[in-house]
Design a protein around this motif. Structure first.
Motif, PDB file in Angstrom:
ATOM      1  N   PRO A   1       0.822  -1.221   0.000  1.00  0.00           N
ATOM      2  CA  PRO A   1       0.000   0.000   0.000  1.00  0.00           C
ATOM      3  C   PRO A   1       0.851   1.263   0.000  1.00  0.00           C
ATOM      4  CG  PRO A   1      -0.926  -1.607   1.507  1.00  0.00           C
ATOM      5  CD  PRO A   1       0.408  -2.156   1.057  1.00  0.00           C
ATOM      6  N   HIS A   2       1.966   1.221   0.696  1.00  0.00           N
ATOM      7  CA  HIS A   2       2.871   2.379   0.733  1.00  0.00           C
ATOM      8  C   HIS A   2       3.383   2.694  -0.665  1.00  0.00           C
ATOM      9  CE1 HIS A   2       5.822   5.166   2.387  1.00  0.00           C
ATOM     10  NE2 HIS A   2       6.746   4.571   1.661  1.00  0.00           N
ATOM     11  N   LEU A   3       3.766   1.662  -1.422  1.00  0.00           N
ATOM     12  CA  LEU A   3       4.270   1.848  -2.781  1.00  0.00           C
ATOM     13  C   LEU A   3       3.168   2.402  -3.685  1.00  0.00           C
ATOM     14  CD1 LEU A   3       6.553   1.391  -4.867  1.00  0.00           C
ATOM     15  CD2 LEU A   3       5.629  -0.904  -5.223  1.00  0.00           C
ATOM     16  N   VAL A   4       1.957   1.841  -3.560  1.00  0.00           N
ATOM     17  CA  VAL A   4       0.836   2.269  -4.401  1.00  0.00           C
ATOM     18  C   VAL A   4       0.488   3.726  -4.131  1.00  0.00           C
ATOM     19  CG1 VAL A   4      -1.616   1.911  -4.886  1.00  0.00           C
ATOM     20  CG2 VAL A   4      -0.107  -0.059  -4.603  1.00  0.00           C
ATOM     21  N   CYS A   5       0.402   4.113  -2.871  1.00  0.00           N
ATOM     22  CA  CYS A   5       0.009   5.481  -2.520  1.00  0.00           C
ATOM     23  C   CYS A   5       1.095   6.488  -2.874  1.00  0.00           C
ATOM     24  CB  CYS A   5      -0.355   5.567  -1.036  1.00  0.00           C
ATOM     25  SG  CYS A   5      -1.806   4.581  -0.602  1.00  0.00           S
ATOM     26  N   ASN A   6       2.359   6.106  -2.728  1.00  0.00           N
ATOM     27  CA  ASN A   6       3.446   6.990  -3.137  1.00  0.00           C
ATOM     28  C   ASN A   6       3.426   7.202  -4.651  1.00  0.00           C
ATOM     29  OD1 ASN A   6       4.373   7.439  -0.589  1.00  0.00           O
ATOM     30  ND2 ASN A   6       6.118   6.067  -0.724  1.00  0.00           N
ATOM     31  N   TRP A   7       3.107   6.125  -5.380  1.00  0.00           N
ATOM     32  CA  TRP A   7       3.013   6.251  -6.839  1.00  0.00           C
ATOM     33  C   TRP A   7       1.909   7.244  -7.211  1.00  0.00           C
ATOM     34  CZ3 TRP A   7      -1.226   5.225  -9.922  1.00  0.00           C
ATOM     35  CH2 TRP A   7      -1.014   5.355 -11.292  1.00  0.00           C
ATOM     36  N   LEU A   8       0.767   7.127  -6.563  1.00  0.00           N
ATOM     37  CA  LEU A   8      -0.323   8.043  -6.863  1.00  0.00           C
ATOM     38  C   LEU A   8       0.076   9.484  -6.556  1.00  0.00           C
ATOM     39  CD1 LEU A   8      -3.500   8.062  -7.619  1.00  0.00           C
ATOM     40  CD2 LEU A   8      -3.684   8.783  -5.251  1.00  0.00           C
TER      41      LEU A   8
ATOM     42  N   LEU B   1      -2.822  -3.475 -19.523  1.00  0.00           N
ATOM     43  CA  LEU B   1      -3.628  -2.727 -18.566  1.00  0.00           C
ATOM     44  C   LEU B   1      -2.970  -1.399 -18.213  1.00  0.00           C
ATOM     45  CD1 LEU B   1      -4.701  -5.677 -16.267  1.00  0.00           C
ATOM     46  CD2 LEU B   1      -6.233  -4.303 -17.698  1.00  0.00           C
ATOM     47  N   GLU B   2      -1.649  -1.407 -18.120  1.00  0.00           N
ATOM     48  CA  GLU B   2      -0.921  -0.153 -17.878  1.00  0.00           C
ATOM     49  C   GLU B   2      -1.207   0.842 -19.007  1.00  0.00           C
ATOM     50  OE1 GLU B   2       3.253   1.531 -19.118  1.00  0.00           O
ATOM     51  OE2 GLU B   2       3.348  -0.529 -18.371  1.00  0.00           O
ATOM     52  N   ALA B   3      -1.148   0.359 -20.256  1.00  0.00           N
ATOM     53  CA  ALA B   3      -1.390   1.229 -21.406  1.00  0.00           C
ATOM     54  C   ALA B   3      -2.819   1.761 -21.410  1.00  0.00           C
ATOM     55  CB  ALA B   3      -1.106   0.465 -22.699  1.00  0.00           C
ATOM     56  N   GLN B   4      -3.782   0.902 -21.083  1.00  0.00           N
ATOM     57  CA  GLN B   4      -5.180   1.332 -21.046  1.00  0.00           C
ATOM     58  C   GLN B   4      -5.405   2.400 -19.971  1.00  0.00           C
ATOM     59  OE1 GLN B   4      -8.258  -1.774 -21.155  1.00  0.00           O
ATOM     60  NE2 GLN B   4      -6.713  -3.212 -21.866  1.00  0.00           N
TER      61      GLN B   4
ATOM     62  N   LEU C   1      11.419  11.856 -18.670  1.00  0.00           N
ATOM     63  CA  LEU C   1      12.068  10.796 -17.900  1.00  0.00           C
ATOM     64  C   LEU C   1      11.289  10.511 -16.623  1.00  0.00           C
ATOM     65  CD1 LEU C   1      14.433   8.869 -17.400  1.00  0.00           C
ATOM     66  CD2 LEU C   1      15.668  10.791 -16.347  1.00  0.00           C
ATOM     67  N   HIS C   2      10.817  11.553 -15.961  1.00  0.00           N
ATOM     68  CA  HIS C   2      10.020  11.365 -14.747  1.00  0.00           C
ATOM     69  C   HIS C   2       8.732  10.615 -15.066  1.00  0.00           C
ATOM     70  CE1 HIS C   2       9.228  12.327 -10.551  1.00  0.00           C
ATOM     71  NE2 HIS C   2       8.005  12.686 -10.876  1.00  0.00           N
ATOM     72  N   PHE C   3       8.117  10.962 -16.187  1.00  0.00           N
ATOM     73  CA  PHE C   3       6.886  10.283 -16.595  1.00  0.00           C
ATOM     74  C   PHE C   3       7.154   8.812 -16.910  1.00  0.00           C
ATOM     75  CE2 PHE C   3       3.574   9.060 -19.652  1.00  0.00           C
ATOM     76  CZ  PHE C   3       2.446   9.404 -18.926  1.00  0.00           C
ATOM     77  N   GLN C   4       8.257   8.525 -17.578  1.00  0.00           N
ATOM     78  CA  GLN C   4       8.600   7.135 -17.891  1.00  0.00           C
ATOM     79  C   GLN C   4       8.870   6.337 -16.619  1.00  0.00           C
ATOM     80  OE1 GLN C   4       8.363   5.636 -20.865  1.00  0.00           O
ATOM     81  NE2 GLN C   4       7.641   7.609 -21.670  1.00  0.00           N
ATOM     82  N   ASN C   5       9.494   6.954 -15.647  1.00  0.00           N
ATOM     83  CA  ASN C   5       9.719   6.275 -14.363  1.00  0.00           C
ATOM     84  C   ASN C   5       8.394   5.974 -13.657  1.00  0.00           C
ATOM     85  OD1 ASN C   5      12.501   6.264 -14.641  1.00  0.00           O
ATOM     86  ND2 ASN C   5      12.763   8.219 -13.563  1.00  0.00           N
ATOM     87  N   MET C   6       7.462   6.913 -13.769  1.00  0.00           N
ATOM     88  CA  MET C   6       6.144   6.700 -13.191  1.00  0.00           C
ATOM     89  C   MET C   6       5.432   5.531 -13.880  1.00  0.00           C
ATOM     90  SD  MET C   6       2.640   7.296 -13.611  1.00  0.00           S
ATOM     91  CE  MET C   6       2.644   8.453 -14.982  1.00  0.00           C
ATOM     92  N   LYS C   7       5.566   5.442 -15.202  1.00  0.00           N
ATOM     93  CA  LYS C   7       4.987   4.321 -15.954  1.00  0.00           C
ATOM     94  C   LYS C   7       5.595   2.992 -15.510  1.00  0.00           C
ATOM     95  CE  LYS C   7       4.462   4.413 -20.350  1.00  0.00           C
ATOM     96  NZ  LYS C   7       4.730   4.584 -21.791  1.00  0.00           N
ATOM     97  N   LEU C   8       6.904   2.976 -15.335  1.00  0.00           N
ATOM     98  CA  LEU C   8       7.580   1.756 -14.906  1.00  0.00           C
ATOM     99  C   LEU C   8       7.105   1.330 -13.522  1.00  0.00           C
ATOM    100  CD1 LEU C   8       9.683  -0.457 -15.313  1.00  0.00           C
ATOM    101  CD2 LEU C   8      11.419   1.134 -14.439  1.00  0.00           C
ATOM    102  N   GLU C   9       6.924   2.284 -12.626  1.00  0.00           N
ATOM    103  CA  GLU C   9       6.406   1.972 -11.293  1.00  0.00           C
ATOM    104  C   GLU C   9       5.015   1.351 -11.381  1.00  0.00           C
ATOM    105  OE1 GLU C   9       7.049   4.669  -7.831  1.00  0.00           O
ATOM    106  OE2 GLU C   9       7.781   6.013  -9.392  1.00  0.00           O
ATOM    107  N   LEU C  10       4.172   1.906 -12.260  1.00  0.00           N
ATOM    108  CA  LEU C  10       2.829   1.356 -12.421  1.00  0.00           C
ATOM    109  C   LEU C  10       2.895  -0.068 -12.938  1.00  0.00           C
ATOM    110  CD1 LEU C  10      -0.230   1.500 -12.455  1.00  0.00           C
ATOM    111  CD2 LEU C  10      -0.090   2.653 -14.682  1.00  0.00           C
ATOM    112  N   TYR C  11       3.754  -0.312 -13.910  1.00  0.00           N
ATOM    113  CA  TYR C  11       3.895  -1.672 -14.444  1.00  0.00           C
ATOM    114  C   TYR C  11       4.373  -2.626 -13.351  1.00  0.00           C
ATOM    115  CZ  TYR C  11       5.712  -5.633 -17.038  1.00  0.00           C
ATOM    116  OH  TYR C  11       5.975  -6.907 -17.496  1.00  0.00           O
ATOM    117  N   THR C  12       5.305  -2.188 -12.531  1.00  0.00           N
ATOM    118  CA  THR C  12       5.820  -3.025 -11.440  1.00  0.00           C
ATOM    119  C   THR C  12       4.706  -3.370 -10.455  1.00  0.00           C
ATOM    120  OG1 THR C  12       8.012  -2.024 -11.649  1.00  0.00           O
ATOM    121  CG2 THR C  12       7.525  -3.181  -9.594  1.00  0.00           C
ATOM    122  N   ILE C  13       3.867  -2.374 -10.121  1.00  0.00           N
ATOM    123  CA  ILE C  13       2.753  -2.597  -9.202  1.00  0.00           C
ATOM    124  C   ILE C  13       1.770  -3.598  -9.795  1.00  0.00           C
ATOM    125  CG2 ILE C  13       0.720  -1.498  -8.179  1.00  0.00           C
ATOM    126  CD1 ILE C  13       2.491   1.057  -7.918  1.00  0.00           C
TER     127      ILE C  13
END
Length: 271
Positions: free
Chosen positions: A22-29, A80-83, A53-65
């Motif tokens: 949950p900590h990872l998910v909320c920090n990502w948001l 699902l990440e793309a959608q 670059l910041h946006f791409q890192n955010m995308k990678l975090e979402l994919y990891t989650i």
């Protein structure tokens, strides 16, 4: 006995499904919100490449989650990440309208920056809308992790499955409950302490419409409770403070709690 209990707990841990922190998910948001709204950001980007670059890192975090939930997802994590990311421009536009509605509806608000940066009502709406997109993709856990974190921070409990129209305004943002099957139209304003809930909490009604429908341009004042899946508040109605409502009301209704105080003067008894 203690050894057997420890072994039982260990076996439960071994059998448990992987879930994202949950900590990872909320920090990502939180990082996503700072990208969507510069008023929330702590610093400015030097150039477009740094921002990308910041946006791409955010995308990678979402994919990891999402990958953590791969066995529980309705499809491939990357798809699902793309959608999800494809929906961000529209969600951003809707949130801008929400912020403008709060600014227009609150005499104390002086700017959009103030609303976006400081208003818990806007924060709760923003988290709900972003969680709702995960909900629509049938992604488990993440929607509820997000809205419960917003609930803890703001006192506003919006179920991620609720359906809320545009230009939604929450004023004073404390003690508000919006249930799973609530439907809210456009240009609705809700004050503190409002509950849009169910008449029954029996589990067998879980898959039914249990919560009310609020049509366009309704104002619901503080402390009002509106219950039931068949309860519809017609458009352009006003629901006064502390009203308890379990039946539908037509458009343009005015519903108020009437407090009657009787003042009685007893005539003294004379002999």
């Amino acid at each position: 006995m203690e050894s057997a209990f420890i072994r039982k707990l260990y076996q439960a841990h071994q059998a448990a499904s992987d879930i994202p922190s949950p900590h990872l998910v909320c920090n990502w948001l939180g990082r996503l919100l700072t990208l969507l709204f510069p008023d929330l950001a702590e610093h400015r980007f030097q150039n477009i490449r740094a921002f990308e670059l910041h946006f791409q890192n955010m995308k990678l975090e979402l994919y990891t989650i999402l990958s953590t939930l791969q066995g529980q997802l309705p499809g491939d994590a990357e798809e699902l990440e793309a959608q999800y990311l494809k929906r961000l421009p529209e969600v951003h536009t809707i949130l801008q309208k929400d912020a403008e509605a709060i600014l227009a509806g609150d005499p104390a608000a002086v700017s959009l920056t103030e609303v976006i940066r400081t208003y818990p009502g806007f924060y709760a709406i923003a988290v709900y809308r972003l969680a709702h997109e995960f909900q629509k993709l049938a992604i488990p856990l993440i929607p509820r992790i997000l809205t419960e974190d917003a609930h803890r921070k703001t006192g506003v409990d919006i179920h991620p499955a609720a359906r809320i129209g545009e230009r939604f305004c929450i004023d004073h943002a404390t003690g508000i409950v919006i249930g799973e099957t609530v439907e809210i139209g456009n240009d609705v304003k809700v004050y503190q302490g409002v509950t849009l809930g169910a008449l029954s909490v029996k589990k067998e009604f879980a898959q039914t419409k249990r919560h009310p429908t609020i049509e366009d341009r309704v104002i619901i004042y503080s402390g009002a409770t509106i219950l039931g899946g068949n309860t519809v508040v017609g458009h352009d109605s006003i629901i006064g403070g502390n009203v308890w409502l379990t039946k539908s009301v037509p458009a343009h209704s005015r519903v108020y709690y009437k407090n009657v105080i009787e003042h009685r003067v007893d005539t003294p008894i004379t002999s």
